[in-house]
Design an enzyme around this catalytic site. Structure first.
Site, PDB file in Angstrom:
ATOM      1  N   ARG A   1       0.880  -1.185   0.000  1.00 47.92           N
ATOM      2  CA  ARG A   1       0.000   0.000   0.000  1.00 47.92           C
ATOM      3  C   ARG A   1       0.906   1.220   0.000  1.00 47.92           C
ATOM      4  O   ARG A   1       1.705   1.402   0.931  1.00 47.92           O
ATOM      5  CB  ARG A   1      -0.911  -0.011   1.226  1.00 47.92           C
TER       6      ARG A   1
ATOM      7  N   HIS B   1      -7.107   0.600  -6.717  1.00 46.64           N
ATOM      8  CA  HIS B   1      -7.320  -0.264  -5.541  1.00 46.64           C
ATOM      9  C   HIS B   1      -8.003  -1.539  -6.048  1.00 46.64           C
ATOM     10  O   HIS B   1      -9.199  -1.747  -5.845  1.00 46.64           O
ATOM     11  CB  HIS B   1      -8.201   0.494  -4.544  1.00 46.64           C
TER      12      HIS B   1
ATOM     13  N   GLN C   1     -10.183  -4.007  -3.822  1.00 39.94           N
ATOM     14  CA  GLN C   1     -11.487  -3.459  -3.420  1.00 39.94           C
ATOM     15  C   GLN C   1     -12.478  -3.556  -4.578  1.00 39.94           C
ATOM     16  O   GLN C   1     -13.620  -3.984  -4.391  1.00 39.94           O
ATOM     17  CB  GLN C   1     -11.320  -1.997  -2.977  1.00 39.94           C
TER      18      GLN C   1
ATOM     19  N   ASP D   1     -17.096   7.324  -2.239  1.00 40.92           N
ATOM     20  CA  ASP D   1     -15.836   7.168  -1.493  1.00 40.92           C
ATOM     21  C   ASP D   1     -15.491   8.550  -0.945  1.00 40.92           C
ATOM     22  O   ASP D   1     -16.054   9.567  -1.380  1.00 40.92           O
ATOM     23  CB  ASP D   1     -14.746   6.643  -2.453  1.00 40.92           C
TER      24      ASP D   1
ATOM     25  N   CYS E   1     -16.457   1.952  -0.027  1.00 41.68           N
ATOM     26  CA  CYS E   1     -15.332   1.072   0.329  1.00 41.68           C
ATOM     27  C   CYS E   1     -14.930   1.242   1.792  1.00 41.68           C
ATOM     28  O   CYS E   1     -14.275   0.371   2.346  1.00 41.68           O
ATOM     29  CB  CYS E   1     -14.144   1.347  -0.589  1.00 41.68           C
TER      30      CYS E   1
ATOM     31  N   ARG F   1     -13.970  -8.588   1.407  1.00 46.10           N
ATOM     32  CA  ARG F   1     -12.538  -8.378   1.172  1.00 46.10           C
ATOM     33  C   ARG F   1     -11.770  -9.624   1.606  1.00 46.10           C
ATOM     34  O   ARG F   1     -10.827 -10.060   0.929  1.00 46.10           O
ATOM     35  CB  ARG F   1     -12.013  -7.156   1.957  1.00 46.10           C
TER      36      ARG F   1
HETATM   37  N1   CP Z   1     -11.471  -0.024   1.949  1.00 44.62           N
HETATM   38  C1   CP Z   1     -10.220  -0.082   2.403  1.00 44.62           C
HETATM   39  O1   CP Z   1      -9.254  -0.368   1.683  1.00 44.62           O
HETATM   40  O2   CP Z   1     -10.112   0.175   3.740  1.00 44.62           O
HETATM   41  P1   CP Z   1      -8.746   0.408   4.525  1.00 44.62           P
HETATM   42  O3   CP Z   1      -8.153   1.675   4.005  1.00 44.62           O
HETATM   43  O4   CP Z   1      -9.155   0.508   5.980  1.00 44.62           O
HETATM   44  O5   CP Z   1      -7.840  -0.748   4.281  1.00 44.62           O
HETATM   45  N1  NVA Z   2      -9.765   6.843  -1.997  1.00 44.63           N
HETATM   46  C1  NVA Z   2      -9.447   6.373  -0.666  1.00 44.63           C
HETATM   47  C2  NVA Z   2      -9.719   4.906  -0.559  1.00 44.63           C
HETATM   48  C3  NVA Z   2      -9.514   4.347   0.820  1.00 44.63           C
HETATM   49  C4  NVA Z   2      -9.787   2.878   0.889  1.00 44.63           C
HETATM   50  C5  NVA Z   2      -8.006   6.695  -0.344  1.00 44.63           C
HETATM   51  O1  NVA Z   2      -7.134   6.499  -1.206  1.00 44.63           O
HETATM   52  O2  NVA Z   2      -7.742   7.161   0.767  1.00 44.63           O
END
Ligand code: CP
Ligand code: NVA
Length: 310
Positions: A108, A135, A138, A228, A268, A296
């Site tokens: 990440r 992502h 997701q 989101d 999400c 997930r």
């Molecule tokens: N939806 C999602 O990826 O959540 P987190 O950022 O908590 O992992």
């Molecule tokens: N768009 C958001 C998604 C989090 C799961 C971010 O990147 O923070």
């Protein structure tokens, strides 16, 4: 042939996606009556997943960790403080070194280029666990969840209300692959860029993809209304401006009333009640956000099993 890494959904064929969905359903249904998803199958015994996370996470971190444990493997979590990717040492050296210890890496990161660099130099599979660009885990979970609820993805229209961000991009790509209708409504200047939309539109023959600045137009006849955060991780400095610019883009009861009666409301998470979505809608009868979050775990079990056992 499955790709070695999972970087974006564009890397997957429709057959690969069907394979993930099929194995997800099997793994989910084999969990027994306990509801924990534990099951008895341990195909990843002795395998280790490195979770290299430069950003915060609840769902992704916990669901990957639990997925590995339930499949018989283990995990090691490496935060920004632990390895300071790209600063303490190069992404290349981290990739090459980690590949000598672990069997798979979930990354990440802020910059999508970091995922690409890690994949280039890693000899073990790399999974994109969220970058500023996409992502994929997701999005795969989201369309799996829609199919689970509706029984089919045929004729489904997904309306995304909000920022043209990593989540919007991954959903648009996956909808395009699977022939699912997708419409995004964003304030001017925040939508998905035309080059991206043209590229994914060119790759499909029958998926209607559209963009508008009008949320009511986007939700008309929608089977799924998705939103989101307006302020993704890494955009904190723009928060106040974005909150101003996104006024009128809250997924609230009045907006959802313009979609199909049995619309599925998705997010999400993490959510901000009163910003991108109202509390009554997020917690209301059409919301499936916790089923989405649960899935997930099941989808990532399938991804890990496929990447590590073929
Ligand atoms: N939806 C999602 O990826 O959540 P987190 O950022 O908590 O992992
Ligand atoms: N768009 C958001 C998604 C989090 C799961 C971010 O990147 O923070």
């Amino acid at each position: 042939m499955w790709p070695k890494h999972l970087i974006t959904v564009a890397d997957l064929s429709v057959g690969d996606i069907e394979d993930i969905f099929r194995q997800t359903a099997e793994l989910k249904s084999s969990r027994g009556g306990g509801g924990s998803g534990a099951g008895t199958e341990k195909p990843l015994a002795g395998k280790t997943l490195a979770l290299v996370f430069e950003k915060s996470s609840l769902r992704t971190r916990v669901s990957f960790d639990v997925a590995m444990r339930q499949l018989g493997g283990g995990t090691i979590y490496l935060s920004r403080q632990d390895i300071d990717l790209g600063h303490r040492e190069s992404v290349r050296d981290v990739a090459k070194t980690l590949s000598r210890y672990v069997d798979v890496i979930a990354l990440r990161t802020f910059r999508h280029e970091t995922v690409l660099e890690m994949a280039k130099d890693s000899t073990v599979p790399v999974i994109n666990a969220l970058s500023d660009y996409t992502h994929p885990c997701q999005a795969l979970t989201d369309l799996y969840t829609v199919r689970e609820k509706r029984g089919t993805l045929e004729g489904v229209k997904v309306s995304f209300i909000g920022d043209g961000n990593n989540m919007a991009r991954s959903l648009a790509m996956l909808c395009a692959k699977l022939g699912v209708g997708f419409c995004i409504a964003s304030p001017r200047g925040y939508g998905l860029d035309n080059e991206f939309l043209d590229k994914i539109s060119a790759s499909v023959t029958h998926s209607p993809l559209s963009a508008t600045t009008d949320p009511s137009e986007a939700v008309a006849g929608a089977d799924v209304v998705y939103t989101d955060t307006w302020i993704s991780m890494g955009q904190e400095a723009e928060a106040e401006k974005k909150r101003r610019d996104f006024r009128g883009y809250c997924v609230d009861a009045a907006l959802v009333a313009g979609a199909k009666k049995d619309v599925l409301v998705m997010h999400c998470l993490p959510a901000h009640r009163g910003e991108e979505i109202s509390g009554d809608v997020l917690d209301g009868p059409n919301s499936i956000v916790y089923d989405q979050a649960e899935n997930r775990l099941h989808v990532q079990k399938a991804i890990l099993k496929i990447l590590l056992t073929g």
